[in-house]
Scaffold this active site. Structure first.
Site, PDB file in Angstrom:
ATOM      1  N   VAL A 271       0.841  -1.201   0.000  1.00 15.34           N
ATOM      2  CA  VAL A 271       0.000   0.000   0.000  1.00 15.34           C
ATOM      3  C   VAL A 271       0.877   1.253   0.000  1.00 15.34           C
ATOM      4  CG1 VAL A 271      -1.803   1.238   1.232  1.00 15.34           C
ATOM      5  CG2 VAL A 271      -1.782  -1.250   1.228  1.00 15.34           C
TER       6      VAL A 271
ATOM      7  N   LYS B 126       0.364   1.211  -4.708  1.00 20.83           N
ATOM      8  CA  LYS B 126      -0.170   0.210  -5.634  1.00 20.83           C
ATOM      9  C   LYS B 126      -1.667   0.390  -5.862  1.00 20.83           C
ATOM     10  CE  LYS B 126      -0.113  -4.098  -4.304  1.00 20.83           C
ATOM     11  NZ  LYS B 126      -1.378  -4.825  -4.327  1.00 20.83           N
TER      12      LYS B 126
ATOM     13  N   ASP C 121       6.310  12.874  -8.065  1.00 22.57           N
ATOM     14  CA  ASP C 121       5.892  14.220  -7.667  1.00 22.57           C
ATOM     15  C   ASP C 121       6.461  14.608  -6.299  1.00 22.57           C
ATOM     16  OD1 ASP C 121       4.241  12.108  -6.787  1.00 22.57           O
ATOM     17  OD2 ASP C 121       2.609  13.483  -6.275  1.00 22.57           O
TER      18      ASP C 121
ATOM     19  N   SER D 100       3.061 -46.152  12.650  1.00 24.07           N
ATOM     20  CA  SER D 100       2.683 -45.649  11.321  1.00 24.07           C
ATOM     21  C   SER D 100       1.441 -44.767  11.385  1.00 24.07           C
ATOM     22  CB  SER D 100       2.503 -46.791  10.322  1.00 24.07           C
ATOM     23  OG  SER D 100       1.739 -47.841  10.850  1.00 24.07           O
TER      24      SER D 100
END
Lengths: 646, 305
Positions: A44, A48, A179, A553
C-alpha cells in the site's frame, strides 16, 4: 488538478464520443482488441492501490453516482485532502476484511482502445509469496513499484525474484511518487542504476523503467510534461504494446495436451485440447506421446467449420488420418520436435499449505492434463526470498521455496518450465485433504531417470511364492504406542511358523537400530521411516515371505503408499485399536509418562497426530479381545484365504 | 471465432472463449456427474453457446438444470425449451415442492420467495441428482467479493463455501479432487466483463430472450420501478392500470421483482451503446430486487468495474 489530469479527461471523453456517434465503429474497434494479464507488486505504501485505481478510473466510464460517492469518500476518509483518493476504488477491500473474507488474489479488469487488461492484485502481506506466485502464474507482465523516496527495498528484491522465478519476461520497474521528489532525474537515475545491478545479479535480462506518479497521473496514460528528460513510453502505452505470451508461443514447436476424446459416434474420433505452443494445419505430421507413434492431422474441427490453421492459445478438436491410441494426458506434438518423457526431475517447489512438505510422502501431481503420483526428496536448499540466499533445509513450510528432486510413479511428458509453462508447471495435491499444497516448476530431467531399466529376472515373485507354497503378504499392524501391536504380531508369527509358513517380523527393534538409525521422530522422519519399511517389506514379499510389520505408522498417506506398492489383496492393514487412555494406563515402556513430562517430543497421541485407518482390512479392539484371540483370527485371515486361491 | 491469418495475436474474445472451453473440458473429463446451471439470462446464453462449441460435434456431455421459481417471464420459459432443444441437451427443471405446496410467491413472501425457490431449490436439485460439479455463469466484474472467488469454487457436503479456505489456482491447472459429498461450482466466464458478454453475443449471433430488446409492453409503475404485466397472476394495486410503454430489461429474474427501463434500443449495438453511455448505475431497476441470480448479474453495484 494539474495538466496531466486534463489529458486523462480528454481520453475519457474521446471514448464517450465514439460510443455516442458511431457505436458500430466502436464495436468494430473493440472486436480486435488483444488481452494482457499483468500483476502489480508493491505494498500500500508504494501506491499500488492508487495506481490500480487510477488505471481503472482512466480507462473506464464511471457512473455519476459512483463518482459522487468516490468524491465524498475521498474527502471523508481519503488521504489526499480534497482530491480524489483512487486507492478507495480498490481498497473497498477493508469492508471485506471486516467480513472475514481472505484477501489473497483479486482479479480486476479494464480496457483501452487497444487491449483488455486483467490485473492480478495481491494485497496480502502475510501470505505474500503464495499469493504473488498464484497471481503471477498467468501473468504476461509484472509491474514492480518502487517509492522514489525509498529506493530499492527488501520487498522490491522479493517481488522481482518471485516475478523472475515464475518466468515473467516483461518487467516494468515503475518508480512511483515522482511528484514527491520534484520529478528529479538524478533520483530516478540512481534508483534505476541500483536496480540494474541487482537485476543482473539474479539473472533478470531486461526490464522497462518508467518514472510515474499514480496520484498525479504522470506518465500513466500519456507522457508527462513534468519529466521532459524521460524519453520512454507512458505506462499504458507500454502495456498496450508488449507482446503477450500466447502470441510469442506461436513460434515454438506444436504441443497440445489432450483434455478430452470426442467420440459422438463410431465414425468420428477427435482429440480436444488447448494448443500450448506452435501452430497446426491439416496435413501436418504429428507425434503422439508417450507412445511416440506418428500420424497426420486430418481436420481441425470447430462448430464454425473446419479451420485451415490453429495457433497457440486456441481450444480445438483435431482428427488424425491414421487411427492411433491417444487419450487424456497424452500430448500431440510436432513429429520432428517432440517433448521429452522422463520420471525424475529437478524442480523448484513453492509450498502453499499450512502442513509442511513431507519428503518421501506420496502426493498427486497435475501437470498439463497428466495426473500422477509423485514423491519429493528433501530439498537441496531453500531460498530466502528476501536476499536470495540458499539455506540448508529438510522440508518446506508455508511460503517456502526450495529446489528438490521429484520422482513420478510413471514417465510423464514434460518440457522445462522456462520453455513451456503448460508442460513444465505443476501443482501438488495432498491425497487425504485434497488441498493444493504446492506449485512447482520442472527444470530438467535427471539423467539416471532415463538410464535405469528394470532387470528382467527369470525367478520372479510368482516362482518365489510357489516354492514356499504360500501367498506372499504384508500384514501391516498400526496403532498407538502400547496398543499391543508387537505382542499380537509376535503371536501371529509363532503360529505361522508352527504352520510351516515362511515369515518375517519387522518391528522397531530390528529396524530403528539399523536401517533407520539415522532417522528421528519428526513428521518428515516418520514418513521416511515408513517409506523404507514399506520398500523392505515389498522386497520380502517379492521373495515370497509373509511379512509382519508392527509400527505406529500414524499417517494414512504412508500406509496408503505402502498399500499401493503391492498387488491388490497382498496388503492387509490391521488396526490395533486401543484407546489412548488404555494405552497410557498400560504404558509398558514408560514412554507416555516421559512424553507427558515433556521429555519426549513428537509422541503420537500426545503432541503428534494418529490418523485412524478408514479402510483397514481388520480392526482389533483390544479392550474386547485377548492377544491370543486376535492372533487366531488374523492367522485365519492370512492363511485361510490362501487355501482358496491356490 | 475463426482465426485466419498467421502470427496475428488472438483477440481478447477468442482467448476468453478458449479459456472457457478449456475449463468446461476439464470438468467434463474429471467430474463424475457435472451439470450446467441455466438461468435463461444473457450470461447463461453465452455459457451454453461456449459449451456447444467446446464439445462439437458431440452435444455437451451434461444436462442443463433450471432451478425454477414458476414466476419467470413467459418469454424466458419459451427460450428455455428452445435453447435446450437446439443444443441437444437434456433439460432438468426443479421446482421446490415445499415452496409449491405453500404457494410461496413474490407478492406475499418477499425474501422468503427467493430463499425457498432458488437457494433451497438449488440445493435440493443438486442433492437429488448427485451432481458433483455445477457450471454457473457468474463473472468476477460483478462485485468486489467476486473478484477473488476461484474459477473452481468448492462447496462442502452442506453446500457451504469457505472463502478462507480457497485452493490456490495456478496457471490453468484446476484441482478437482474432492471427498464424497463435496461438490464444485465452476465459473467458466469468470474473466469476462459485461461488455465482453454483449460483444460476444453480437459477434456470435447468439439467441437471447427478446425481453432484452425494447418493445411496447404492458407496464405498471410502482415504487419508482417499471413492472411488466407478464401474465394473469399480476396483482394490481388500487388505481393501477396497465400502461403500454416502450421498455426493455437489463437483467431478467422473476417478473414481479424485475424493473424495466424505458428504452428505444432494438438492436444489440444500441443496447451496448445504451449500456456504455448510462450515467447512473443499474440500481434504478433494482429497488426491490431480492432475486439472487439476478443480483449476480448486477454490475458495478458497489465499485465501478
Amino acid at each position: 488538478m494539474d495538466s496531466s489530469e486534463n489529458i486523462d479527461s480528454e481520453t475519457i471523453y474521446k471514448t464517450d464520443a465514439l460510443i455516442a456517434e458511431d457505436i458500430d465503429a466502436y464495436l468494430e474497434a473493440h472486436q480486435h482488441k488483444t488481452m494482457l494479464h499483468f500483476i502489480t507488486c508493491g505494498s500500500v505504501d508504494d501506491g499500488k492501490s492508487t495506481l490500480i485505481g487510477r488505471l481503472l478510473y482512466d480507462s473506464k466510464m464511471i457512473f455519476e453516482d459512483q463518482l459522487a460517492t468516490l468524491e465524498a469518500d475521498s474527502k471523508k476518509v481519503g488521504t489526499q485532502g480534497q482530491e480524489i483518493d483512487f486507492a478507495l476504488l480498490v481498497d473497498g477491500l477493508a469492508a471485506e476484511r471486516e467480513q472475514g473474507i481472505t484477501i489473497d488474489v483479486a482479479y480486476r479488469f479494464f480496457a483501452t482502445e487497444k487491449r483488455k487488461f486483467i490485473v492480478a492484485d495481491t494485497p496480502g502481506h502475510e501470505q505474500y509469496t503464495r499469493n504473488m506466485v498464484t497471481g503471477a502464474s498467468t501473468a504476461d507482465l509484472a509491474i514492480i513499484l518502487i517509492d522514489a523516496r525509498q529506493g530499492i527495498l527488501t520487498q522490491t528484491r522479493r517481488h522481482s525474484y518471485l516475478a523472475h522465478l515464475i518466468g515473467i519476461k516483461h518487467l516494468v520497474v515503475a518508480v512511483n511518487k515522482m511528484d514527491l521528489v520534484d520529478y528529479d532525474q538524478t533520483v530516478y537515475d540512481q534508483i534505476i542504476a541500483d536496480y540494474a545491478a541487482f537485476a543482473e545479479e539474479i539473472g533478470i535480462e531486461a526490464f522497462t523503467p518508467i518514472p510515474i506518479s499514480g496520484l498525479a497521473g504522470d506518465n500513466i496514460t500519456s507522457k508527462s510534461t513534468h519529466t521532459p528528460w524521460y524519453d520512454g513510453p507512458a505506462l499504458v502505452e507500454h502495456l498496450e504494446n508488449v507482446e503477450v505470451m500466447a502470441t510469442a508461443n506461436q513460434a515454438k514447436p506444436l504441443r497440445m495436451t489432450v483434455q478430452w476424446v470426442n467420440r459422438p459416434n463410431l465414425d468420428f474420433r477427435g482429440f480436444s485440447g488447448q494448443i500450448a505452443s506452435g501452430t497446426v494445419r491439416p496435413g501436418d505430421e504429428v507425434r503422439v506421446l508417450p507412445s511416440g507413434k506418428t500420424s497426420t492431422v486430418k481436420r481441425i474441427v470447430t462448430m464454425d467449420g473446419d479451420l485451415d490453421e490453429a495457433v497457440a492459445g486456441q481450444s480445438v478438436t483435431l482428427t488424425l488420418a491414421e487411427e492411433i491410441d491417444c487419450s487424456r494426458g497424452d500430448v500431440i506434438a510436432a513429429a520432428d520436435a517432440p517433448p521429452q518423457v522422463a520420471d525424475q526431475f529437478e524442480s523448484t517447489i513453492v509450498w502453499m499449505d499450512e502442513a509442511e512438505l513431507l519428503p518421501g510422502r506420496s502426493y498427486w501431481m497435475k501437470i498439463g492434463t497428466q495426473f500422477v503420483s509423485v514423491t519429493i526428496q528433501s530439498p537441496k536448499y531453500q531460498v530466502n526470498v528476501n536476499n536470495m540466499e540458499q539455506l540448508a533445509a529438510k522440508t518446506l513450510e508455508l511460503n517456502g521455496i526450495g529446489v528438490a528432486e521429484i520422482a513420478t510413479d510413471r514417465p510423464i511428458i514434460f518440457e522445462p518450465y522456462e520453455d513451456n509453462r503448460d508442460l513444465g508447471g505443476f501443482i501438488l495435491i495432498d491425497k487425504i485433504s485434497n488441498a493444493t499444497v504446492a506449485a512447482g516448476m520442472l527444470h530438467f530431467c535427471l539423467r539416471r531417470s532415463q538410464n535405469i531399466h528394470w532387470q528382467d529376472v527369470d525367478i520372479d515373485r510368482a516362482a518365489h511364492a510357489l516354492q514356499k507354497r504360500q501367498q506372499p503378504r504384508v500384514v501391516w499392524f498400526t496403532g498407538l504406542s502400547g496398543s499391543g501391536k508387537s505382542t499380537i504380531a509376535n503371536m501371529v508369527e509363532k503360529r505361522l511358523h508352527a504352520l510351516g509358513k515362511h515369515s518375517f517380523l519387522l518391528d522397531g527393534d530390528n529396524v530403528r537400530h539399523g536401517l533407520n538409525k539415522d532417522l528421528g521422530f519428526t513428521d518428515a522422519d516418520r514418513v521416511e521411516n515408513i517409506r523404507r519399511i514399506g520398500e523392505v517389506a515389498k522386497l520380502m514379499a517379492d521373495a515370497g515371505l509373509i511379512v509382519l510389520t508392527a509400527f505406529i505408522s500414524p499417517f494414512r498417506a504412508e500406509r496408503q503408499l505402502v498399500r499401493s506398492m503391492l498387488p491388490e489383496d497382498e496388503f492387509i492393514e490391521i488396526f490395533v485399536d486401543t484407546p489412548l487412555a488404555v494405552a497410557e494406563e498400560r504404558d509398558v515402556k514408560g514412554l507416555y509418562k516421559k512424553a507427558r513430562a515433556g521429555e519426549l517430543k513428537n509422541f503420537t497421541g500426545i503432541d503428534s497426530d494418529y490418523e485412524t485407518p478408514e479402510n483397514a482390512e481388520m480392526r482389533i479392539d483390544t479392550t474386547k479381545m485377548s492377544p491370543e484371540e486376535a492372533a487366531e483370527i488374523i492367522v485365519d485371515k492370512i492363511v485361510g484365504s490362501w487355501s482358496y486361491t491356490i | 471465432m475463426q482465426h485466419s491469418a498467421t502470427a496475428t495475436p488472438l483477440t481478447h474474445l477468442q482467448r476468453l472463449e478458449s479459456e472457457a472451453i478449456h475449463i468446461m473440458r476439464e470438468v467434463a473429463a474429471e467430474a463424475e456427474n457435472p451439470v450446467m446451471l441455466y438461468s435463461v439470462g444473457k450470461d447463461s446464453a453465452v455459457m451454453l453457446h461456449v459449451a456447444k462449441k467446446a464439445f462439437f460435434p458431440s452435444p455437451p456431455p451434461f444436462p442443463l438444470l433450471h432451478v425454477d421459481t414458476t414466476w419467470k417471464f413467459q418469454e424466458m420459459y419459451r427460450m428455455r425449451e428452445k435453447a435446450a432443444k437446439d443444443a441437444g441437451m437434456e433439460l432438468l427443471i426443479h421446482q421446490n415442492p415445499e415452496a409449491k405446496e405453500r404457494g410461496i410467491n413474490p407478492f406475499d413472501h418477499g425474501a422468503v420467495h427467493t430463499d425457498m425457490w432458488k437457494t433451497q431449490g438449488l440445493k435440493q436439485a443438486l442433492d437429488h441428482y448427485g451432481f458433483d460439479a455445477a457450471f454457473g455463469g457468474a463473472r468476477r466484474d460483478e462485485e468486489k467479493s467476486r473478484a477473488k472467488e476461484r474459477i473452481f469454487s468448492f462447496r462442502s457436503a452442506n453446500h457451504r463455501w469457505d472463502p478462507k479456505n480457497q485452493r490456490p489456482e495456478l496457471w490453468k491447472l484446476y484441482n478437482t479432487q474432492k471427498a464424497k459429498g463435496e461438490s464444485i461450482r465452476v465459473f467458466p466466464l469468470s474473466n469476462w466483463t459485461e461488455l465482453d458478454i454483449w460483444q460476444y453475443i453480437h459477434l456470435e449471433n447468439i439467441d437471447i430472450v427478446p425481453l432484452y430488446f425494447s418493445a411496447p409492453r404492458p407496464t405498471v409503475e410502482r415504487d419508482g420501478m417499471l413492472l411488466m404485466v407478464d401474465d394473469e397472476r399480476f396483482r394490481f394495486e388500487e388505481g393501477e392500470e396497465p400502461v403500454e410503454r416502450s421498455i426493455r430489461f437489463r437483467t431478467l429474474g422473476c417478473y414481479p421483482l424485475t424493473g424495466a427501463v424505458e428504452s428505444e434500443a432494438t438492436t444489440l449495438p444500441q443496447i451496448i451503446q445504451e449500456m456504455l453511455l448510462t450515467t447512473t448505475s443499474e440500481r434504478q431497476g433494482r429497488a426491490i430486487d431480492h432475486d439472487q441470480a439476478a443480483s449476480m448479474e448486477k454490475k458495478k453495484q458497489e465499485g465501478y468495474f
